[in-house]
Design an enzyme around this catalytic site. Sequence first.
Site, PDB file in Angstrom:
ATOM      1  N   GLU A   1       5.174 -12.406 -12.705  1.00 29.39           N
ATOM      2  CA  GLU A   1       5.264 -12.546 -11.359  1.00 29.39           C
ATOM      3  C   GLU A   1       5.065 -14.076 -11.083  1.00 29.39           C
ATOM      4  OE1 GLU A   1       2.567 -11.795  -7.342  1.00 29.39           O
ATOM      5  OE2 GLU A   1       2.305 -10.341  -8.888  1.00 29.39           O
TER       6      GLU A   1
ATOM      7  N   CYS B   1       8.913  -5.812  -5.948  1.00 27.99           N
ATOM      8  CA  CYS B   1       7.980  -5.252  -5.155  1.00 27.99           C
ATOM      9  C   CYS B   1       8.330  -6.082  -3.892  1.00 27.99           C
ATOM     10  CB  CYS B   1       6.571  -5.176  -5.517  1.00 27.99           C
ATOM     11  SG  CYS B   1       5.516  -4.813  -4.412  1.00 27.99           S
TER      12      CYS B   1
ATOM     13  N   HIS C   1       2.400 -15.097 -16.673  1.00 26.48           N
ATOM     14  CA  HIS C   1       2.634 -13.924 -16.221  1.00 26.48           C
ATOM     15  C   HIS C   1       3.968 -13.933 -15.446  1.00 26.48           C
ATOM     16  CE1 HIS C   1       2.273 -10.216 -13.519  1.00 26.48           C
ATOM     17  NE2 HIS C   1       1.329  -9.754 -14.314  1.00 26.48           N
TER      18      HIS C   1
END
Length: 316
Positions: free
Chosen positions: A130, A100, A128
Amino acid sequence: MGLNKKVLLAEPRSFCAGVRRAISIIELALEKYGAPIYVRKEIVHNHYVVRLLEQRGAIFVDSEEDVPESAICVFSAHGVSPQVRQNAQLRSLDVIDATCPLVSKVHQAAKRYAREDRTLILVGHEGHEEVEGTYGHAPDQTVIVETVEDAERLDLPSDAPVAYLTQTTLSVDETKDILAVLERRFSDLRGPGTDDICYASQNRQDAVKAVVPRSDLVLVVGSRNSSNSIRMVEVAERLGTPSYLVPDVGEFDEKWLEGVETIGVSAGASAPEILVEQLLEKLAEFGYDDIELEQVAQESIVFHPPVRLADPATAG
C-alpha cells in the site's frame, strides 16, 4: 479449584468491505472469463484466501511483467502506483482494479498535495504494498516516516509547506504519536479532513481494546504479512496483555493457555471467519466453550465490484 474458562469474541472482526469486494472481484472474473485470471501480488494478505483462489484458477504474480500480454490482470486491494498502471498498459493487459476505495482516496489526496507543491510525509511501513502504491503517486515529493524518531529527524524547515497521509492499516495510537510530532514541528501542515486509518482497522483495534481488560490472553487470527492483524496484536500487548498472532489453527500452541481463564479472540480484516471458527473449536477442546460476544461497532458499509463484473448487460 478449576479455572473458570471463557472466550471473549471481539466484534467487528474478520473481513472488511474492501476485502470482501477484492475477493468477489476475482470470483466474478473467474465466473465470467474463466481461468486463468492473473492477480498482481496477493489480493489480500491472507494465505488461506490466496490458496482457495489459486485452486479456482487465479494465478498470483509478483509483477505485472509476469502476466502474459493481453491477459486479464487484477490489481490487489492494496493499490498500485501510476508506473504499474503504465506498465500494464504497455503490455495491453486487461486490468480489473480491486484497489480498496479507501486506499484510492489516499491516492487522490497524494496527487492533490503534490499539485500544491507540498512535501508529502507518508506515515507507514516502507516496503508494504500500500505504501509503495501511494508513494508512486508523488515519488519526488514524498518521504516515508515509520516511527516517532523518523518524524523528529525530518530535515525540513519548520515553515516548509508539508502534508501528511497514513497507511490505512496502522495502529491509531502509533499514528497519533507521530502526528503530534509533525504538528509540533511544522507550522504549515495539512492533512486529511478525516483520519486515513480505515474504519475497519480502527474498529478491530477498538474491539481488541474492549476485550483486553477482562482477558488473560488475546489471540488474533491473521497472516504474518497482514499489517492490520499485527497492529491488533501490538494494541493488546501495549495494554499489558500477552497476545499472539494465529495464522491458522495449526500454529496454535496449547502452552499459551497455562493459567489462563479468559481468552480474547479476534481476527484481522483480511482473515476469513472460518479460521476463527476453527480456532474456537480448538479452544473448546481445552474447555473454553463459554463464548461471550464483545461488540463495539456495527459495520454496514458495502463496496460494489466494477460495473463490468456486476452487470453483464454493460460488461466491457
